[in-house]
Write a protein that holds these residues in place. Structure first.
Motif, PDB file in Angstrom:
ATOM      1  N   VAL A   3      -0.972   4.593  -5.001  1.00 51.53           N
ATOM      2  CA  VAL A   3      -1.167   6.019  -4.755  1.00 51.53           C
ATOM      3  C   VAL A   3       0.151   6.690  -4.368  1.00 51.53           C
ATOM      4  N   GLU A   4       0.902   6.073  -3.454  1.00 51.86           N
ATOM      5  CA  GLU A   4       2.168   6.662  -3.010  1.00 51.86           C
ATOM      6  C   GLU A   4       3.169   6.783  -4.142  1.00 51.86           C
ATOM      7  N   VAL A   5       3.298   5.743  -4.953  1.00 51.29           N
ATOM      8  CA  VAL A   5       4.271   5.758  -6.048  1.00 51.29           C
ATOM      9  C   VAL A   5       3.937   6.855  -7.050  1.00 51.29           C
ATOM     10  N   LEU A   6       2.665   6.985  -7.417  1.00 52.14           N
ATOM     11  CA  LEU A   6       2.305   7.999  -8.406  1.00 52.14           C
ATOM     12  C   LEU A   6       2.510   9.413  -7.854  1.00 52.14           C
ATOM     13  N   LEU A   7       2.106   9.653  -6.611  1.00 54.70           N
ATOM     14  CA  LEU A   7       2.315  10.977  -6.017  1.00 54.70           C
ATOM     15  C   LEU A   7       3.795  11.312  -5.922  1.00 54.70           C
ATOM     16  N   ALA A   8       4.614  10.315  -5.605  1.00 59.40           N
ATOM     17  CA  ALA A   8       6.060  10.530  -5.520  1.00 59.40           C
ATOM     18  C   ALA A   8       6.653  10.856  -6.886  1.00 59.40           C
ATOM     19  N   MET A   9       6.209  10.146  -7.912  1.00 56.97           N
ATOM     20  CA  MET A   9       6.697  10.410  -9.267  1.00 56.97           C
ATOM     21  C   MET A   9       6.306  11.813  -9.718  1.00 56.97           C
ATOM     22  N   GLN A  10       5.065  12.190  -9.444  1.00 58.18           N
ATOM     23  CA  GLN A  10       4.620  13.526  -9.827  1.00 58.18           C
ATOM     24  C   GLN A  10       5.465  14.597  -9.150  1.00 58.18           C
ATOM     25  N   HIS A  11       5.698  14.431  -7.843  1.00 59.17           N
ATOM     26  CA  HIS A  11       6.491  15.409  -7.096  1.00 59.17           C
ATOM     27  C   HIS A  11       7.890  15.554  -7.688  1.00 59.17           C
ATOM     28  N   THR A  21      -6.018  12.532 -12.392  1.00 61.64           N
ATOM     29  CA  THR A  21      -7.300  11.964 -12.808  1.00 61.64           C
ATOM     30  C   THR A  21      -7.489  10.601 -12.161  1.00 61.64           C
ATOM     31  N   LEU A  22      -8.584  10.427 -11.445  1.00 55.34           N
ATOM     32  CA  LEU A  22      -8.884   9.175 -10.765  1.00 55.34           C
ATOM     33  C   LEU A  22      -9.957   8.419 -11.547  1.00 55.34           C
ATOM     34  N   HIS A  23      -9.649   7.190 -11.934  1.00 51.55           N
ATOM     35  CA  HIS A  23     -10.605   6.362 -12.678  1.00 51.55           C
ATOM     36  C   HIS A  23     -11.045   5.220 -11.769  1.00 51.55           C
ATOM     37  N   THR A  24     -12.158   5.389 -11.063  1.00 55.52           N
ATOM     38  CA  THR A  24     -12.653   4.321 -10.179  1.00 55.52           C
ATOM     39  C   THR A  24     -13.583   3.395 -10.957  1.00 55.52           C
ATOM     40  N   GLY A  25     -13.722   2.175 -10.463  1.00 56.55           N
ATOM     41  CA  GLY A  25     -14.567   1.199 -11.129  1.00 56.55           C
ATOM     42  C   GLY A  25     -14.042   0.763 -12.483  1.00 56.55           C
ATOM     43  N   PHE A  80      -1.223  12.723 -14.919  1.00 56.30           N
ATOM     44  CA  PHE A  80      -1.133  11.549 -14.055  1.00 56.30           C
ATOM     45  C   PHE A  80      -2.521  10.945 -13.828  1.00 56.30           C
ATOM     46  N   HIS A  81      -2.534   9.619 -13.753  1.00 55.67           N
ATOM     47  CA  HIS A  81      -3.800   8.888 -13.620  1.00 55.67           C
ATOM     48  C   HIS A  81      -3.655   7.775 -12.585  1.00 55.67           C
ATOM     49  N   ILE A  82      -4.726   7.545 -11.829  1.00 60.12           N
ATOM     50  CA  ILE A  82      -4.827   6.375 -10.946  1.00 60.12           C
ATOM     51  C   ILE A  82      -6.014   5.556 -11.424  1.00 60.12           C
ATOM     52  N   ALA A 109       2.001  15.838 -24.925  1.00 62.87           N
ATOM     53  CA  ALA A 109       1.413  15.328 -23.692  1.00 62.87           C
ATOM     54  C   ALA A 109       1.998  13.959 -23.331  1.00 62.87           C
ATOM     55  N   LEU A 110       2.248  13.779 -22.036  1.00 59.56           N
ATOM     56  CA  LEU A 110       2.733  12.515 -21.491  1.00 59.56           C
ATOM     57  C   LEU A 110       1.762  12.058 -20.411  1.00 59.56           C
ATOM     58  N   HIS A 111       1.210  10.859 -20.569  1.00 57.55           N
ATOM     59  CA  HIS A 111       0.239  10.336 -19.614  1.00 57.55           C
ATOM     60  C   HIS A 111       0.857   9.162 -18.855  1.00 57.55           C
ATOM     61  N   ILE A 112       0.913   9.290 -17.517  1.00 56.28           N
ATOM     62  CA  ILE A 112       1.489   8.270 -16.639  1.00 56.28           C
ATOM     63  C   ILE A 112       0.388   7.785 -15.709  1.00 56.28           C
ATOM     64  N   GLY A 113       0.239   6.465 -15.582  1.00 54.62           N
ATOM     65  CA  GLY A 113      -0.818   5.956 -14.724  1.00 54.62           C
ATOM     66  C   GLY A 113      -0.397   4.742 -13.930  1.00 54.62           C
ATOM     67  N   THR A 114      -0.963   4.615 -12.721  1.00 50.22           N
ATOM     68  CA  THR A 114      -0.775   3.409 -11.922  1.00 50.22           C
ATOM     69  C   THR A 114      -2.075   2.622 -11.902  1.00 50.22           C
ATOM     70  N   VAL A 115      -1.957   1.311 -12.089  1.00 50.23           N
ATOM     71  CA  VAL A 115      -3.103   0.425 -12.022  1.00 50.23           C
ATOM     72  C   VAL A 115      -3.163  -0.163 -10.624  1.00 50.23           C
ATOM     73  N   GLY A 116      -4.216   0.156  -9.887  1.00 50.79           N
ATOM     74  CA  GLY A 116      -4.347  -0.277  -8.509  1.00 50.79           C
ATOM     75  C   GLY A 116      -4.737   0.891  -7.634  1.00 50.79           C
ATOM     76  N   GLY A 117      -5.588   0.634  -6.668  1.00 51.52           N
ATOM     77  CA  GLY A 117      -6.049   1.717  -5.809  1.00 51.52           C
ATOM     78  C   GLY A 117      -5.552   1.629  -4.392  1.00 51.52           C
ATOM     79  N   GLY A 118      -4.580   0.747  -4.132  1.00 50.42           N
ATOM     80  CA  GLY A 118      -4.040   0.623  -2.788  1.00 50.42           C
ATOM     81  C   GLY A 118      -2.979   1.664  -2.487  1.00 50.42           C
ATOM     82  N   ALA A 119      -2.398   1.558  -1.282  1.00 51.90           N
ATOM     83  CA  ALA A 119      -1.428   2.559  -0.833  1.00 51.90           C
ATOM     84  C   ALA A 119      -0.215   2.622  -1.748  1.00 51.90           C
ATOM     85  N   SER A 120       0.288   1.467  -2.216  1.00 55.33           N
ATOM     86  CA  SER A 120       1.494   1.482  -3.036  1.00 55.33           C
ATOM     87  C   SER A 120       1.263   2.210  -4.351  1.00 55.33           C
TER      88      SER A 120
END
Length: 745
Positions: free
Chosen positions: A170-178, A227-231, A196-198, A157-168
């Motif tokens: 979200v866009e970067v992680l979706l682009a990497m996944q694609h 996976t979205l981790h809010t708060g 993938f995680h946000i 398993a490989l887990h990739i995550g972006t720290v931050g909930g703004g547009a950059s």
């Protein structure tokens, strides 16, 4: 563009190649103020356009499509481009300090260096994560991550995550996944082991957008199994692990940081009034509130009367008012206020060719929105990319339009005032080169004592400026002039300079002379020598040259005429500077091609000369204006031998092959073609444009040497270890062919 012939009396200096500066420079270039020298300093020669960055990560665009080529644009616009990192400014003295250049003086300054995520406030974040900015760092990391996935480094398993909930984020992680999923699918490999995680501090992603946009992206994230981790407010970052303020732990193999950004530290250290985030506070005219001769725009600036998010749309729209106010300030006219729009259109992609439009309470989405966004982005980039045509490997020669075909290539009155000259000379490094009389005690001429038993080896070289960076040009000219001394196996002893500077005001003259001579002195100091004298004058264009003195034992000398049958021919540097700088002068070369070429031109032949002498080289010359074939002919002349030259082995600079194929030749190239009569089988290679490389004149080129066959392996190893990574064997000396000829193989 038409050149301004008015002597420069003011220096307009731009720091950073952000979106606002790109637009402002384009506008100013179309109506350049008379008597103003314009310089852009940027740590990137090709700067990314943020709106297309997710598309590049996702694989929808190529590198050149999403990067503004600042080097090429500045050449076209007649703007000096300096590739370096600014580390400080002195607003009182009006100087700018760089990492690898002497200080620059300015009359008017503009700053647009962008911002980067602030990793300093979270323990471990700097060491254990990668920021979305600087973009070059992110793209290098992304290339490496893709290669690791392709190489199978992550079979589990490989887990990739972006720290931050703004547009950059979200866009970067979706682009990497694609991109990763498409890449693995192409290899018929599964991607379900990549997760993938946000990680979002607030309770909702995209907090600056309306509820409809937030809901849509929540749906996309759910459909993509992200996976979205809010708060989750990160308190500490450990290797492969995030720890929240509440003590919650999240295991991640790859952590990308995309939280609120901050400015560089040097503006505040210089005394400019800055916000808590390090961004320069500016008024409605985009001037620093504390220093009116300094403008700031883009993410590095905070408008005191208008609080706006750090978004590219604001930076782009600041370009026009910035240009107008800079022009007004230079001409002592009234400045105009700029009021940014309250609401703005955001076009956010979802990794695939789908996007969402968001403005205030309204939103639209679909594949057609992505096409709309693509149209807007490509239209913006065409303002910079369509200045002139670039060479294209898919086109034939007759399909390329050559700009300014009669332009004379760079490369291969009155004295400057006494006060300026002596101020500059006092700033040169002190050297001890055993001159009886030199700059240590100036007189009408330098006096050099030649030690008993030594031969004086002397050479002179001078040429027009070929790159609008005086400090680099000083180094290149010094390396070029030293080439003949090194080719003969001599030890350099001293140098005299010949400088012609374009007419300008005293401050600009002093800076240019200082940069030229400090650049040359850097090269000379590395060789243990220094200037002992010279001559300076003013003229229509910049020229720089040196007389170089060297010393050698008679038995130590290497000459051109020493070939022996069975010798292997070696070149120490790649070829192609002639065609690249001919293309650059027409603004038809990528900036990165020129940047790479400059790095080779800055590589001294000093160590190579010593290595050749230590390995019993039989003959040597440096490759300069006559091109490889011209200098091969000089080595062959009268020897009775012939040379077998392996065309495919010739080391070549990036972009040179394309430029040659397009017919973008140096002005000396046609004259060098006279040497083609010495090639016995040229007709067999008439369809290969690589033969044109043989006639390409070189500036600060490498050494061409003939060495015994049994020394080749250890010599190539030694050259590579000394930094001559492109050194290779290109042919051999024969005695069973047409005398004094070259046979291509």
């Amino acid at each position: 563009m038409q050149q301004d012939l008015t002597p420069a009396s003011q220096h307009l200096l731009f720091i950073g190649g952000g979106h606002a500066h790109a637009i402002a420079l384009l506008m100013i270039a179309m109506n350049k103020p008379a008597g103003v020298k314009i310089t852009l300093i940027s740590n990137l020669i090709q700067t990314p356009y943020s709106g297309m960055l997710p598309g590049l990560i996702a694989g929808h665009y190529q590198f050149d499509q999403v990067h503004i080529d600042l080097g090429r644009f500045c050449r076209y616009a007649g703007i000096d481009f300096i590739e370096d990192t600014v580390i400080g400014i002195d607003p009182e003295q009006r100087t700018v300090s760089c990492l690898n250049h002497p200080d620059f003086s300015y009359d008017l300054l503009s700053i647009d260096t962008g911002s980067t995520p602030d990793l300093s406030t979270i323990p471990g974040a700097q060491e254990n994560s990668i920021g979305v900015k600087p973009v070059k760092q992110l793209l290098d990391y992304w290339d490496d991550l893709q290669q690791r996935v392709l190489d199978g480094d992550y079979n589990q398993a490989l887990h990739i995550g972006t720290v931050g909930g703004g547009a950059s984020a979200v866009e970067v992680l979706l682009a990497m996944q694609h991109k990763l999923e498409r890449m693995l699918r192409k290899q018929q490999r599964r991607s379900d082991h990549i997760h993938f995680h946000i990680i979002c501090g607030p309770e909702q992603i995209l907090p600056s957008h309306n509820v409809r946009v937030q809901r849509l992206y929540n749906r996309v994230i759910q459909q993509r199994d992200i996976t979205l981790h809010t708060g989750f407010r990160v308190a500490e970052v450990k290797p492969g692990q995030l720890i929240s303020e509440s003590g919650q732990r999240l295991v991640l193999d790859e952590i990308i940081w995309a939280t609120a950004a901050s400015g560089a530290g040097w503006p505040a250290r210089a005394g400019l009034e800055c916000s808590d985030n390090g961004c320069i506070r500016v008024n409605d005219f985009l001037q620093s509130v504390s220093h009116p001769d300094i403008f700031a725009t883009g993410d590095i600036a905070d408008m005191v009367n208008f609080s706006r998010p750090k978004a590219g749309v604001f930076a782009v729209r600041q370009g026009m008012p910035l240009a107008k106010n800079i022009q007004a300030r230079l001409q002592n006219r009234t400045l105009s206020r700029y009021k940014p729009q309250r609401q703005f259109l955001s076009l956010i992609s979802t990794g695939d060719r789908y996007a969402v439009a968001s403005r205030g309470p309204f939103s639209l989405s679909g594949a057609w929105v992505w096409r709309w966004k693509d149209h807007i982005d490509q239209k913006f980039m065409r303002r910079f990319s369509e200045l002139t045509e670039l060479p294209d490997s898919t086109l034939d020669n007759d399909e390329i339009r050559i700009e300014n075909p009669d332009m004379r290539c760079g490369g291969c009155g009155a004295k400057v005032g006494h006060t300026i000259l002596h101020k500059v000379l006092r700033q040169l490094p002190v050297t001890h080169n055993n001159a009886e009389i030199g700059l240590n005690k100036p007189d009408d001429a330098a006096v050099i004592a030649v030690p008993e038993g030594k031969l004086l080896v002397q050479s002179v070289d001078s040429f027009r400026q070929l790159v609008n960076d005086d400090y680099l040009f000083g180094q290149i000219a010094a390396n070029h002039a030293l080439g003949d001394i090194f080719a003969m196996g001599a030890e350099p002893h001293s140098a005299q300079a010949m400088v012609t500077l374009p007419y300008a005001g005293d401050t600009i003259l002093e800076q240019r002379l200082r940069h030229l001579l400090l650049g040359a002195s850097k090269v000379f100091s590395d060789c243990g020598i220094g200037l002992v004298g010279g001559h300076t004058s003013e003229g229509a264009e910049l020229q720089l040259g040196f007389t170089i003195n060297g010393l050698a034992d008679k038995q130590q000398l290497l000459t051109k005429q020493g070939l022996q049958p069975g010798d292997k021919l070696i070149v120490t540097k790649p070829l192609g500077t002639g065609t690249l700088f001919a293309s650059d002068m027409r603004s038809q070369a990528h900036g990165r091609w020129i940047s790479n070429a400059l790095q080779q031109m800055l590589l001294s032949n000093y160590q190579a000369s010593r290595i050749l002498s230590d390995n019993n080289a039989h003959a040597c010359t440096d490759i300069t204006g006559f091109g490889l074939l011209g200098h091969l002919h000089e080595m062959l002349d009268g020897s009775g031998f012939n040379i077998r030259l392996r065309l495919e082995n010739l080391p070549v600079l990036e972009g040179a092959d394309l430029c040659l194929k397009a017919g973008l030749f140096s002005s000396l190239h046609p004259q060098n073609r006279k040497y083609d009569q010495y090639i016995t089988n040229l007709d067999e290679f008439k369809d290969s444009h690589r033969t044109e490389l043989l006639f390409d004149p070189q500036t600060a080129g490498g050494l061409l040497t003939a060495v015994p066959a049994d020394k080749v392996e250890q010599l190539i190893t030694a050259l590579h270890s000394a930094g001559y990574q492109h050194a290779r064997v290109i042919g051999s000396v024969q005695q069973n062919g047409v005398p004094n000829s070259v046979e291509l193989i």
